[in-house]
Design an enzyme around this catalytic site. Structure first.
Site, PDB file in Angstrom:
ATOM      1  N   CYS A 412       0.738  -1.246   0.001  1.00 16.94           N
ATOM      2  CA  CYS A 412      -0.093  -0.041   0.021  1.00 16.94           C
ATOM      3  C   CYS A 412       0.882   1.208   0.071  1.00 16.94           C
ATOM      4  CB  CYS A 412      -0.966   0.069   0.884  1.00 16.94           C
ATOM      5  SG  CYS A 412      -0.277  -0.129   2.742  1.00 16.94           S
ATOM      6  N   HIS A 456      -2.000   0.700   7.099  1.00 20.15           N
ATOM      7  CA  HIS A 456      -2.426   1.077   5.732  1.00 20.15           C
ATOM      8  C   HIS A 456      -1.925   2.253   5.606  1.00 20.15           C
ATOM      9  CE1 HIS A 456      -4.253   0.340   2.119  1.00 20.15           C
ATOM     10  NE2 HIS A 456      -5.083   0.972   2.313  1.00 20.15           N
ATOM     11  N   ASP A 472      -7.873   5.656  -2.353  1.00 17.85           N
ATOM     12  CA  ASP A 472      -7.127   4.696  -2.104  1.00 17.85           C
ATOM     13  C   ASP A 472      -6.537   3.856  -3.127  1.00 17.85           C
ATOM     14  OD1 ASP A 472      -5.929   2.640  -0.785  1.00 17.85           O
ATOM     15  OD2 ASP A 472      -7.379   2.295   0.850  1.00 17.85           O
TER      16      ASP A 472
END
Lengths: 656, 305
Positions: A412, A456, A472
């Site tokens: 991520c 994250h 995202d």
């Protein structure tokens, strides 16, 4: 040992128990003791075990004494060298550990054993300097039990291990009322008691305020719990479970850092949409961010807001802390953002990552507004078909370029970093937000558990009229990461954190149970602080309790308990011994069935009389009477208590 | 294995003396407890046979002394007679030098003669012409008294009665036993054919074993309560002596051993109590010996502790 007094009782059994006590007490300390010290302690204990089991061969006491002194000095020097000083809990515990071992060598009298037992009590307490979890409490209690057995065998001579363990366990159970009183009423000192300088709060894990490729994927390998959230109603859907940590604005070409932010008492946005109330129990991470669910509202106690929408604690979170929070996930934030912040959110280093820059410029050239740019960038990333993986390859000098065009595999932080870079290169304000995403409901106690593996990184883009919009980019490559967590998002064959593997389902169930238990322990035992103590006392009717109230109450409660215990002891004494009670119970039962025992009647005669009246139960009754008579009038032998209990069961089972 | 011997011994004895199991057991108890036995009963109920049977089964040598009013101590102990050849007195041992002695109708002899026997019982030795001679071991006296015909007798005084550990009565056999007796073979012939069941060293080892039978604290409590109740009773002229207490425990131990146990139960004490206390207690007032019903009342008045 060379000249044992003839009337000294054997110290063999207590010495053995003391060895066990030392072993059990020191074993959990091994986690934080230096390795050389563990070796020293183990060697001393092994030597002592050999000495105890070979009583014939004993070194001369003078030589032994000199050796002990030398060893003590050497270990003290070693500890000084290892820690740099003698102050603080680590060197202190290390010294005590060695002393407990050395003390065993010079045991010649029961007094020495008592001293060593006291030392072991200290070390059992010392365990809580490091950890106050349920297993540590269990370990400490086990150590205490063994120490009690040591003292007991010292007083009573040889008992079977079973009996001595039973008696000591009973003594510990009898201490429980006092434990409860002290727990409830002992004055609580605000803040952690063992907040000693120099070495406190080291080794806490969690997010940090910098991010570079690999930092979050490292964290993802950990199953440790970051925090728990206990929602008052339904929890928010998975796609809204973004727990906000540090917001990273400054980029130096490789790593991201938190920008400067202002603190304010109120949030910098108007909250709107549905609200979620929850209680956040944060594991200590020695930082101030609270990881509130986006976007927090209200004015919770001991918190401040930053102007990048974080909720911060007024002091670093150094012990497990609880916060009652409320969040509004659908709020619009940053509608009127400060131009300085926007300027900082478009800043890029002058050089580096040329291919990404060129791509961004080509994308922005055709677009008519930032929203269109955003769409184009997202489309482009999606078209690249990048791979989401926990084990991204190492990146060199231009990490964004290498990720997007060469390795094409990332976690991520790679996605967020590359996306924000592209947006900024296209002159759209954007920033990286780190935190946690997701969370799993524990089916046992319905608490949402968020682990380090849920760490994250995502992005925020500022659009005129819409404010800061969450994007995202990881979802482009692995949409299921957001909806159902890390395990489902990773490609097949990827090494998952151990517990996330599907085959570990039953183990996860066990873990759910265990974590619910730990949570209950944390909430009710560890979390019992000054405020809750005050609330408890106010509930009892003490309006402004101070230490005097507490001391008085403690004394009164202890006195009441003592009187109760004493009364109980007298009652036990009055009730006679268990065997008599058994037989009386039998006679009373028979009496209720119309066959009372005559006062002068012996057990065998009585049984024969019953057998004549109730022939169907003759064998059982004879057996009971025989057993009782043998126990009562026979020679004392081993297993008397056990046989008494068997007799008691026989009497209970006898159906008439 | 002592209890196997005991079972065989009792079986054999019961084949000869019919319907008298309890009396046999009590007699054996007395022997194992190193005491002496007093049998009080009418003639012809088997007192002599009982003594014979015990002696034969245990391989003891046996002497019977019929007590009469003209019996002298020397007739029991023995006399020194001048031996011409060696020009010295030589002692000729009397019938008391045997392991099992049946002193029949002991109350017919004069007190002087009685006391000679009773001293031998107590000391396990006799003194003749200034010489002390040890009696054989084991040494066991069964004395009989006829309670019915008291004319011309010298009843044993209380102090002498105390030397007997147990007193038993045989009584008439029950109907079935008497029928078997009447129809069966001559008892004397049966007895002659009987071989010893015990080896000579068995009796001492039984006596040894009886002494190691466990007497718990609780049982001592009970015995003390019994003794106290005899001493405090208004019905009796005096209580049981400490020697009687010791006898009670010794007898209870032996009874427990014969019953195959390593510990004494209250039931054992209750069984032997009438036989230990019966000849030692007397009613207040007329001084008659205490009847069995009174002994039963004492037992039932003392609860188990």
């Amino acid at each position: 040992m060379r000249h044992p007094a003839p009337d000294t009782p054997s110290l063999l059994t207590p010495s053995l128990w003391l060895l066990i006590t030392a072993g059990i007490t020191l074993a959990p300390h091994a986690i934080h003791l230096p390795l050389w010290l563990i070796v020293v302690c183990a060697t001393i204990l092994a030597t002592r075990a050999w000495m105890v089991t070979h009583p014939g061969i004993q070194p001369r006491s003078r030589i032994l004494k000199a050796l002990i002194v030398l060893l003590a000095i050497a270990v003290a020097v070693g500890i000084r060298h290892h820690f740099g000083h003698f102050f603080g809990k680590d060197p202190g515990v290390a010294l005590l550990a060695v002393l407990l071992c050395l003390k065993q060598i010079e045991i010649t009298s029961s007094r020495d054993i008592r001293a060593a037992v006291l030392l072991s009590f200290f070390l059992q307490l010392g365990l809580f300097f490091y950890d106050q979890s349920l297993p540590v409490a269990a370990m400490a209690l086990t150590g205490t039990l063994c120490a009690l057995v040591t003292l007991l065998t010292l007083e009573t001579g040889t008992l079977t291990p079973r009996t001595s363990l039973r008696t000591s366990g009973l003594m510990m159970l009898q201490a429980i009322p006092f434990l409860v009183v002290l727990f409830l009423l002992f004055p609580r000192i605000p803040g952690p008691l063992w907040g000693l300088p120099a070495d406190a709060y080291s080794g806490m894990s969690g997010l940090s305020d910098t991010m570079e490729p690999g930092s979050i994927s490292q964290l993802s390998l950990s199953d440790a719990i970051a925090f728990r959230a206990d929602f008052a109603g339904e929890p928010p859907p998975p796609a809204q479970r973004y727990w906000r940590g540090p917001v990273l604005t400054d980029f130096d070409g490789r790593s991201w850092r938190a920008g400067r932010f202002l603190l304010q008492r109120e949030p910098a946005y108007a909250t709107s949409g549905p609200a979620y109330d929850y209680r956040l129990t944060l594991e200590p991470h020695n930082q101030r961010w609270l990881l509130a669910l986006d976007y927090p509202g209200g004015r919770p106690e001991n918190t401040v807001y930053s102007n990048d929408f974080q909720l911060l604690s007024t002091t670093p979170v150094r012990s497990r802390s609880r916060f009652d929070l409320r969040s509004y996930p659908e709020s619009n934030v940053g509608l009127n953002e400060n131009p300085f912040i926007l300027a900082a959110a478009t800043g890029l280093p002058d050089s580096g990552n040329p291919r990404a820059r060129a791509l961004a410029e080509s994308l922005s050239r055709d677009s008519h507004d930032p929203e269109d740019t955003l769409r184009r960038v997202l489309d482009e990333i999606r078209a690249m078909a990048l791979t989401y993986t926990l084990r991204p390859p190492l990146l060199g000098r231009d990490p964004v370029d290498e990720f997007l065009f060469d390795t094409r595999r990332g976690f991520c932080e790679h996605f967020a970093s590359a996306f924000v870079f592209l947006m900024r290169a296209a002159e759209v304000p954007a920033r990286v937000v780190t935190g946690y995403q997701g969370g799993e409901i524990n089916p046992v106690d319905q608490t949402m558990v968020v682990r380090q593996s849920d760490a994250h990184a995502w992005a925020e883009v500022w659009l005129d009229g819409r404010g800061w919009v969450r994007v995202d980019p990881t979802a482009l490559a692995a949409p299921s990461r957001i909806e159902s967590g890390l395990a489902s998002a990773l490609p097949q064959g990827e090494a998952l954190p151990f517990m996330m593997r599907p085959a570990m389902r039953w183990l996860r169930d066990v873990r759910h149970q265990w974590e619910a238990l730990s949570n209950a322990w944390n909430q009710s035992v560890i979390g019992y602080n000054t405020e809750r103590q005050r609330a408890f006392l106010e509930g009892l009717g003490f309006t402004s309790p101070d230490w005097r109230t507490l001391t008085g109450l403690m004394g009164a409660a202890a006195a009441v308990l003592m009187v109760l215990l004493f009364g109980w002891a007298v009652m036990q004494f009055r009730r006679g011994d268990p065997l008599d009670r058994c037989w009386d119970r039998f006679c009373a039962r028979m009496g209720r069935h119309g066959i009372p025992r005559l006062p002068w009647e012996g057990p065998i005669d009585y049984a024969e009389r019953i057998a004549a009246i109730r022939p169907s139960r003759a064998d059982q009754v004879r057996h009971i009477a025989q057993t009782y008579a043998t126990l009562r009038y026979g020679p004392d032998g081993p297993g008397h208590d056990l046989k008494t209990r068997q007799l008691s069961r026989m009497i209970s089972k006898l159906a008439l | 294995m002592p209890d196997i011997h005991i079972t065989r011994l009792l079986d054999a004895a019961n084949r000869i003396i019919l319907g008298k199991d309890r009396a046999l057991r009590l007699a054996l108890t007395c022997l194992v407890a190193r005491g002496h036995l007093l049998i009080e009963d009418l003639p012809g109920v088997g007192k002599t046979t009982l003594a014979h049977v015990l002696a034969r089964l245990m391989g003891l040598d046996f002497q019977r002394i019929q007590f009469t009013s003209d019996l002298l101590p020397a007739d029991i102990v023995g006399v020194s007679i001048f031996d011409r050849e060696s020009s010295a007195f030589r002692f000729h041992p009397g019938p008391v030098f045997a392991q099992l002695i049946l002193a029949d109708e002991v109350n017919r002899a004069t007190p002087k003669t009685q006391s000679a026997l009773l001293e031998a019982m107590e000391e396990h030795q006799v003194t003749a012409d200034g010489q002390t001679l040890a009696l054989p071991e084991p040494f066991f006296v069964i004395a009989t008294q006829n309670p019915a015909n008291q004319i011309g007798t010298f009843p044993l005084p209380e102090s002498q009665l105390d030397r007997f550990l147990l007193r038993i009565k045989l009584g008439y056999p029950d109907r079935a036993a008497e029928r078997a007796l009447l129809m069966g073979e001559d008892r004397r012939k049966l007895l002659e054919r009987q071989t010893p069941v015990l080896a000579p060293e068995d009796l001492p080892s039984l006596q040894e074993a009886a002494q190691s039978v466990t007497v718990s604290e609780r049982l001592i409590d009970y015995v003390q309560a019994l003794l106290a109740s005899t001493r405090g009773s208004a019905e009796l002229s005096g209580g049981l002596s400490p020697r009687a207490g010791l006898g009670l425990i010794a007898a209870a131990r032996a009874w427990a051993l014969i019953d195959g146990r390593d510990h004494v139960l209250p039931e054992d004490v209750q069984t032997v109590f009438p036989h230990v206390a019966g000849h030692r207690l007397h009613l207040a007032g007329d001084g008659r010996s205490v009847p069995p019903e009174a002994l039963d009342r004492i037992l039932k008045a003392v609860p188990l502790p």
